[in-house]
Every structure is written in structure tokens, then in C-alpha cells.
Design a protein around this motif. Structure first.
Motif, PDB file in Angstrom:
ATOM      1  N   VAL B 151      28.049  11.064 -14.691  1.00 28.58           N
ATOM      2  CA  VAL B 151      28.000   9.593 -14.420  1.00 28.58           C
ATOM      3  C   VAL B 151      27.101   8.783 -15.394  1.00 28.58           C
ATOM      4  O   VAL B 151      27.763   7.810 -15.646  1.00 28.58           O
ATOM      5  N   ILE B 152      26.307   9.573 -16.076  1.00 24.85           N
ATOM      6  CA  ILE B 152      25.598   8.600 -17.202  1.00 24.85           C
ATOM      7  C   ILE B 152      26.665   8.398 -18.192  1.00 24.85           C
ATOM      8  O   ILE B 152      26.549   7.109 -18.590  1.00 24.85           O
ATOM      9  N   MET B 153      27.312   9.396 -18.611  1.00 20.62           N
ATOM     10  CA  MET B 153      28.418   9.108 -19.643  1.00 20.62           C
ATOM     11  C   MET B 153      29.556   7.951 -19.196  1.00 20.62           C
ATOM     12  O   MET B 153      29.639   6.999 -19.962  1.00 20.62           O
ATOM     13  N   TRP B 154      29.990   7.882 -18.050  1.00 15.35           N
ATOM     14  CA  TRP B 154      30.804   6.952 -17.535  1.00 15.35           C
ATOM     15  C   TRP B 154      30.240   5.643 -17.499  1.00 15.35           C
ATOM     16  O   TRP B 154      30.794   4.713 -17.956  1.00 15.35           O
ATOM     17  N   LEU B 155      28.981   5.436 -17.268  1.00 14.95           N
ATOM     18  CA  LEU B 155      28.290   4.065 -17.214  1.00 14.95           C
ATOM     19  C   LEU B 155      27.952   3.550 -18.622  1.00 14.95           C
ATOM     20  O   LEU B 155      27.824   2.389 -18.689  1.00 14.95           O
ATOM     21  N   ALA B 156      27.459   4.789 -19.197  1.00 13.94           N
ATOM     22  CA  ALA B 156      26.835   4.292 -20.633  1.00 13.94           C
ATOM     23  C   ALA B 156      27.931   3.880 -21.641  1.00 13.94           C
ATOM     24  O   ALA B 156      27.685   2.886 -22.701  1.00 13.94           O
ATOM     25  N   ILE B 157      29.283   4.174 -21.629  1.00 14.58           N
ATOM     26  CA  ILE B 157      30.131   3.653 -22.309  1.00 14.58           C
ATOM     27  C   ILE B 157      30.189   2.321 -22.288  1.00 14.58           C
ATOM     28  O   ILE B 157      30.221   1.685 -23.479  1.00 14.58           O
ATOM     29  N   GLY B 196      19.620   1.392 -16.097  1.00 12.45           N
ATOM     30  CA  GLY B 196      20.250   1.076 -14.842  1.00 12.45           C
ATOM     31  C   GLY B 196      21.286   2.448 -14.542  1.00 12.45           C
ATOM     32  O   GLY B 196      21.461   3.017 -13.385  1.00 12.45           O
ATOM     33  N   ALA B 197      21.961   2.891 -15.701  1.00 16.50           N
ATOM     34  CA  ALA B 197      22.822   3.830 -15.476  1.00 16.50           C
ATOM     35  C   ALA B 197      22.115   5.169 -14.983  1.00 16.50           C
ATOM     36  O   ALA B 197      22.393   6.013 -14.235  1.00 16.50           O
ATOM     37  N   ILE B 198      20.870   5.356 -15.837  1.00 17.20           N
ATOM     38  CA  ILE B 198      20.146   6.459 -15.556  1.00 17.20           C
ATOM     39  C   ILE B 198      19.552   6.751 -14.035  1.00 17.20           C
ATOM     40  O   ILE B 198      19.406   7.555 -13.349  1.00 17.20           O
ATOM     41  N   ALA B 199      19.047   5.248 -14.009  1.00 19.96           N
ATOM     42  CA  ALA B 199      18.539   5.183 -12.261  1.00 19.96           C
ATOM     43  C   ALA B 199      19.599   5.488 -11.239  1.00 19.96           C
ATOM     44  O   ALA B 199      19.326   6.250 -10.291  1.00 19.96           O
ATOM     45  N   PHE B 200      21.014   5.094 -11.523  1.00 20.78           N
ATOM     46  CA  PHE B 200      22.063   5.275 -10.532  1.00 20.78           C
ATOM     47  C   PHE B 200      22.099   6.800 -10.558  1.00 20.78           C
ATOM     48  O   PHE B 200      22.444   7.154  -9.268  1.00 20.78           O
ATOM     49  N   SER B 201      22.437   7.598 -11.535  1.00 23.52           N
ATOM     50  CA  SER B 201      22.470   9.005 -11.521  1.00 23.52           C
ATOM     51  C   SER B 201      21.579   9.623 -10.728  1.00 23.52           C
ATOM     52  O   SER B 201      21.639  10.505  -9.894  1.00 23.52           O
ATOM     53  N   LEU B 251      12.261   6.199   0.381  1.00 25.63           N
ATOM     54  CA  LEU B 251      11.657   5.578  -0.385  1.00 25.63           C
ATOM     55  C   LEU B 251      12.108   5.603  -1.781  1.00 25.63           C
ATOM     56  O   LEU B 251      12.179   4.545  -2.351  1.00 25.63           O
ATOM     57  N   PRO B 252      12.244   6.858  -2.526  1.00 25.19           N
ATOM     58  CA  PRO B 252      12.293   6.994  -3.895  1.00 25.19           C
ATOM     59  C   PRO B 252      13.836   6.188  -4.446  1.00 25.19           C
ATOM     60  O   PRO B 252      13.588   5.215  -5.270  1.00 25.19           O
ATOM     61  N   PRO B 253      14.742   6.303  -3.625  1.00 28.55           N
ATOM     62  CA  PRO B 253      16.059   5.439  -3.976  1.00 28.55           C
ATOM     63  C   PRO B 253      15.661   3.992  -3.689  1.00 28.55           C
ATOM     64  O   PRO B 253      16.029   3.237  -4.801  1.00 28.55           O
ATOM     65  N   LEU B 254      14.971   3.619  -2.949  1.00 25.90           N
ATOM     66  CA  LEU B 254      14.589   2.149  -2.647  1.00 25.90           C
ATOM     67  C   LEU B 254      13.580   1.396  -3.742  1.00 25.90           C
ATOM     68  O   LEU B 254      13.766   0.273  -4.129  1.00 25.90           O
ATOM     69  N   LEU B 255      12.869   2.326  -4.492  1.00 25.56           N
ATOM     70  CA  LEU B 255      12.320   1.987  -5.657  1.00 25.56           C
ATOM     71  C   LEU B 255      13.009   1.330  -6.508  1.00 25.56           C
ATOM     72  O   LEU B 255      12.471   0.845  -7.533  1.00 25.56           O
ATOM     73  N   PHE B 256      14.247   1.918  -6.778  1.00 21.14           N
ATOM     74  CA  PHE B 256      15.209   1.614  -7.927  1.00 21.14           C
ATOM     75  C   PHE B 256      15.931   0.217  -7.524  1.00 21.14           C
ATOM     76  O   PHE B 256      16.780  -0.117  -8.203  1.00 21.14           O
ATOM     77  N   LEU B 257      15.560  -0.282  -6.384  1.00 20.84           N
ATOM     78  CA  LEU B 257      16.488  -1.557  -5.857  1.00 20.84           C
ATOM     79  C   LEU B 257      16.548  -2.518  -6.951  1.00 20.84           C
ATOM     80  O   LEU B 257      17.531  -3.028  -7.462  1.00 20.84           O
TER      81      LEU B 257
END
Lengths: 288, 273
Positions: B151-157, B196-201, B251-257
Motif C-alpha cells: 500500500v505504501i509503495m502504491w501511494l508513494a509512487i 498521508g500514505a503511511i497513515a493510510f497503511s 479512536l486511533p484511526p480517527l486521530l488520522f482524520l
């Protein structure tokens, strides 16, 4: 200068090698297991080749699971796209820039939730006696009971509504952002021709966004395959087998009911073949 | 003065309703987490009640929940770090040193997402059992790394492709080597999108359920598994406690909103230009 560097090799090769090993080992091993008769309860096994696959096609519960999975894909993908395009266009038409930001933030929240959380939130909400979502029904009918999760006719749609709650709202944000990237001239031209608002979108903006919208649908089709958490928490495949998708049935064969790991793996292999072929073909078409 | 058209009003009302539906179920869950059981099990939903911290206290005092929290943090954290270390350089190489396999590599990385999780989890369970790592965190970390790296690779390209080429060219002219251009130019310039990509992963593996369920039996259970098990404690479901555990899990995922919505905006801003 760039050409002579060793960077591409040192940066790319280790990662690709690890990805290949991590993905190919389980995939190939899934096929190996599917050709054996392993069970969780005993360490011994022998090779039975294709008899697991032959059994599957005579297994009515498996055929039911295939049908449920197909229904799930169609219902969730279509409903998600309808909700996303509908709300996306509405935001584009009537929301001020500030309200757009507010809505975008609100609409992203459900998709960030773990699916286990989303499933619990709605499982409570759909509770026939104490649920908040069934309360309006109780209020109007004077206390009649409506239990969407335990009726075979409604269970799949009730679970699918949670999936659409998560993905439809999120995709509405993306549709809005896509509409915002369009050049304003064609819309102005259509307006000068006295086109109605809905006509502008049906004949001008949405056709212009055909390619990204198809990609979006493709993403949703892949994500819809991951329905296990929702179904596991909300219905466990029930009532009966009304919401038993392929991954749910594979899980219950392999782990809950009989521990027939090989049989479950045969199912997983068929799923894998079907999805890889379908999505590879679709992807090549989307890219072309 | 503009006349108020009914169509516009209906449209606004629909949007407001959708916005309400997006958050209200979650708010209601949070309220229920603060209620005593008698206030939850009512035919008419109670809005006014005496709040209690007992549910949250109970959740935070249970060993199983704390172990689950620890396991989730360690497994997801480690997998994300591995994803960063292996995924970012590979993405940079694909973005900046295109070769004739670049298209195939991107498709391969994406195709990992097509694999049904059951098809990965069943054989991995057998493999980890055989090597004696079943129900351990290392097994979970290795498995999750497949997700985070891809996922990180896909979004970081695209993030690296968005870095203006001229900046990198200028650095080369100034005598930077290929590696220091990556470290000192590409990484800092692309940092916002990369975060953003890292948070998503992270959100993706934090929310993962099926693989964790199949690869753990007691020691390595992650928080989603522990939360789902709380619901199976007999017929008398402790609703307040369950709601509290849902809140803790969410809570943890929402911190990245904020990070993620900013990421989304930057992706589309890039498209527009």
C-alpha cells in the motif's frame, strides 16, 4: 548522471523480492493444501488431488455462498456508486465551499472506522427492541418489532447498508473532488443553452468523468470482497445461510464447524482464481 | 433577492440528513459507552442520563483488552515501519528511474490487493503452525508487512512523481549523488503526501480482522479480535462495555482524520494542475 546510479537496483530489488516471497509462498501453499486432505484435528494427511474441488461443486451450501457473494458484490457496488454520485453532485450544486469542507470531513469518518466497530455500531442500532435505527419504526407503529438482521429477506441488505455507509459517503467526497477538477467552460456552455441542472450532470460532467468513475467502481469491487468482518460480527452468515459469503463459509468450514482446512483452502483457491482473472481483465480494460 | 427554489431546499436537506447519518451512529455509541445498562436497554432512547465512567474503567482494567491494545500497537507499528523502510525507496525507484517493467511492477503491487484474505490466511496459518510461530506477534508482523509495503509503495509512487523534476536536477548539478537526492530532496519535498500514505497503511492494518483472527488463538490477539469476543460473553450482553470497547478501537484511526483528508486534498490538487 541518473542512468549510471546503482539506486534503482538497491532500492527496488530487495522490496520486490520480499513482496514476491510473502505473496507467492502462501498462494502456492494454498494450492498445495487444497490438493490434500488436511484437518485441524490431526497432523497426518495424504494427497487427494482434485476431490476437494469435485466435492465443492456438489456442495449446495457452497453454491449458495457463491450466489450470496455475487449478490453482495452487486448490491454494495451499485448502492455505493449511486450514493456517491448522488451526494457528490448535491454537494457540488448546493453546498458553499465552507459547507463542502465540513461535509467532506464528516463523510470520511465512517470509512476510517475499523469494520468491526462499524459492524457493532449498526448491530446495536438495528436491535429490534433497543436500537436507535429501529426506534422510528417502533414509534410510528406503536411498538411493533422490526428485526432486519434476523430476517433472511432483509439481512443481506441490512449488512450491505453498513458497507454503503462506510464507502458510499467516502466516495461522495471523491466524486465532489473530481467534479471540482473539471474545467468550468463546458458547464457554462450547457447553462447558456438552458440545460437543466440534472441534464448538465447527466450529459456533460459525469460523461467527462467516466474514466475516473470506472476506476472508482473497480476499487469498490475489490474492497467489497472484504466483507468478512461485517458479516462475522453482524450475522455470522445467518439467519441460516442467508448472508454466508464465500469467505464466511470457508472460515466456518476451516475453523468453526469441522476444521477441514483443505476443503476451506480449495474454496479459497477458487476465489483467488476467479478474482485474479476478473480483476486482471478489468484492470487491463480500464488502463486501455 | 433570489427566489428560494424547493429543489434547492430538498437538496440541502438531503445533504444535511446524510451528514447527520454519517456521524450520529458513532456519537450514539459514544453516549452509550457513558451509560449504565438500565439507561441503554430502554424502548425509548434516552438522551438525558447520569453519565458513568464504569464501562470505560472496566475496559481499561481488563488484561485481555490491554494485551490486545499492546499487540495491535506493536504489530501495526512494526509492519508500518517495515512498510516505510522497504516501500518508500522502491516507490522512489519506480517513480524516478522508469524502466520497461515499471508498469508491470505497479500492477503486481496492486494485484496483491486482489488476493482474497482467506486465501492468504489459511496457508499462512498452516505454515506458521509448522515453523512454530503460530499465535505470535512476529508471524502477524510479517503477514501485515505484505499489506503495508504494497500500500505504501502504491501511494508513494504518485507522491514522488509529484516532486518537481527541476529541483532534483538542480541538486544533481550541485554535485549530490543519487542517494542524497533521495534523502535530502525527494523525501522532504514529498513528505506531506508520504505521511498521508503511511497513515493510510496504518489505518488499514489497524482495522484488519480476518488475518488476525486466523493467525492468533490466545497470545497474539489484536484489539479488533478482543472487541469482537466481548460480544460473545453469554446472553446478557454488557452493552455499555461493548460500546466502550468500540470507542477505544475506533479512536486511533480517527486521530488520522485530519492527515488523511489533507492527503486526499493534495492528491486532487495535484491532478488539477
Amino acid at each position: 548522471m541518473r542512468r549510471r546510479s546503482s539506486l534503482p537496483v538497491t532500492f527496488l530489488l530487495p522490496t520486490l523480492a520480499i513482496l514476491l516471497v510473502l505473496s507467492m509462498v502462501p498462494t502456492l501453499y494454498a494450492i498445495v493444501i487444497a490438493l490434500q486432505n488436511r484437518e485441524l484435528s490431526s497432523p497426518g494427511y495424504s494427497w487427494v488431488w482434485f476431490s476437494n474441488f469435485a466435492d465443492l461443486f456438489l456442495d449446495r451450501r457452497f453454491l449458495n455462498a457463491v450466489w450470496v457473494s455475487v449478490k453482495w458484490e452487486i448490491v454494495t457496488v451499485v448502492a455505493t456508486m449511486v450514493v456517491a454520485i448522488g451526494l457528490g453532485v448535491l454537494m457540488f450544486e448546493v453546498a458553499s465551499p465552507r459547507m463542502r469542507n465540513v461535509y467532506c470531513l464528516l463523510f470520511i469518518i465512517p470509512v476510517l472506522l475499523p469494520r468491526v466497530s462499524a459492524a457493532f455500531v449498526w448491530k446495536f442500532a438495528y436491535h429490534p427492541l433497543y436500537g436507535i435505527a429501529t426506534y422510528p419504526y417502533r414509534l410510528i407503529t406503536g411498538g411493533l418489532i422490526f428485526d432486519p438482521l434476523s430476517k433472511p429477506a432483509t439481512a443481506l441488505f441490512a449488512v450491505a447498508s453498513v458497507d454503503v455507509w462506510q464507502w458510499g459517503l467516502f466516495f461522495a467526497v471523491i466524486v465532489l473532488k473530481l467534479l471540482e477538477t473539471l474545467p468550468p467552460q463546458p458547464i457554462e456552455a450547457a447553462r447558456l443553452d438552458h440545460a437543466k441542472r440534472w441534464q448538465i450532470h447527466a450529459y456533460v460532467t459525469l460523461p467527462m468523468l467516466k474514466a475516473p468513475l470506472i476506476s472508482l467502481m473497480f476499487v469498490k469491487m475489490i474492497e467489497s470482497l472484504r466483507s468478512f468482518d461485517l458479516i462475522y460480527v453482524m450475522t455470522r452468515g445467518g439467519p441460516g445461510v442467508a448472508t454466508e459469503t464465500l469467505d464466511m463459509y470457508a472460515f466456518s468450514q476451516g475453523f468453526i464447524e469441522s476444521g477441514k482446512v483443505s476443503y476451506a483452502s480449495a474454496m479459497a483457491v477458487l476465489m483467488m482464481i476467479a478474482t485474479v482473472i476478473t480483476f486482471t481483465m478489468l484492470w487491463k480494460r480500464v488502463q486501455a | 433577492m433570489k427566489p428560494i427554489r424547493p429543489g434547492r431546499l430538498i437538496a440541502k436537506a438531503t445533504l444535511a440528513l446524510a451528514g447527520f447519518l454519517a456521524v450520529f451512529p458513532l456519537v450514539w455509541t459514544a453516549l452509550n459507552a457513558l451509560k449504565n445498562n438500565v439507561d441503554i436497554i430502554t424502548r425509548v432512547p434516552k438522551v438525558i442520563f447520569t453519565p458513568t465512567l464504569a464501562n470505560i474503567g472496566y475496559i481499561l482494567g481488563r488484561d485481555s483488552v490491554l494485551t490486545g491494545l499492546y499487540n495491535s500497537v506493536v504489530a501495526c507499528g512494526s509492519a508500518v515501519v517495515i512498510g516505510i523502510v522497504l516501500g518508500l525507496p522502491a516507490a522512489y525507484a519506480v517513480a524516478r528511474y522508469p524502466n520497461r517493467f515499471a508498469g508491470d511492477i505497479q500492477f503486481f503491487v496492486l494485484s496483491l490487493r486482489f488476493l482474497p484474505p482467506v486465501a492468504v490466511a489459511i496457508p499462512l496459518m498452516v505454515i506458521w503452525l509448522q515453523v512454530g510461530l503460530y499465535d505470535t506477534l512476529p508471524a502477524l508482523i510479517v503477514t501485515y508487512s505484505l499489506l503495508t509495503i504494497s500500500v505504501i509503495m502504491w501511494l508513494a509512487i504518485p507522491a514522488f512523481q509529484g516532486v518537481p523534476k527541476e529541483i532534483e536536477e538542480a541538486a544533481f548539478v550541485d554535485g549530490y549523488g543519487a542517494y542524497s537526492v533521495f534523502w535530502r530532496i525527494a523525501l522532504p519535498v514529498a513528505a506531506r503526501s508520504l505521511i498521508g500514505a503511511i497513515a493510510f497503511s496504518f489505518v488499514l492494518v489497524w482495522n484488519e480482522f480476518l488475518i488476525a483472527l486466523m493467525l492468533s488463538s490466545s497470545n497474539a490477539k489484536t484489539l479488533p479480535i478482543v472487541a469482537s469476543e466481548l460480544s460473545q460473553q453469554g446472553m446478557n450482553v454488557p452493552w455499555g462495555i461493548l460500546n466502550a470497547s468500540v470507542v477505544l478501537l475506533s479512536l486511533p484511526p480517527l486521530l488520522f482524520l485530519g492527515v488523511l483528508s489533507g492527503f486526499l486534498n493534495s492528491v486532487f490538487r495535484q491532478k488539477k494542475n
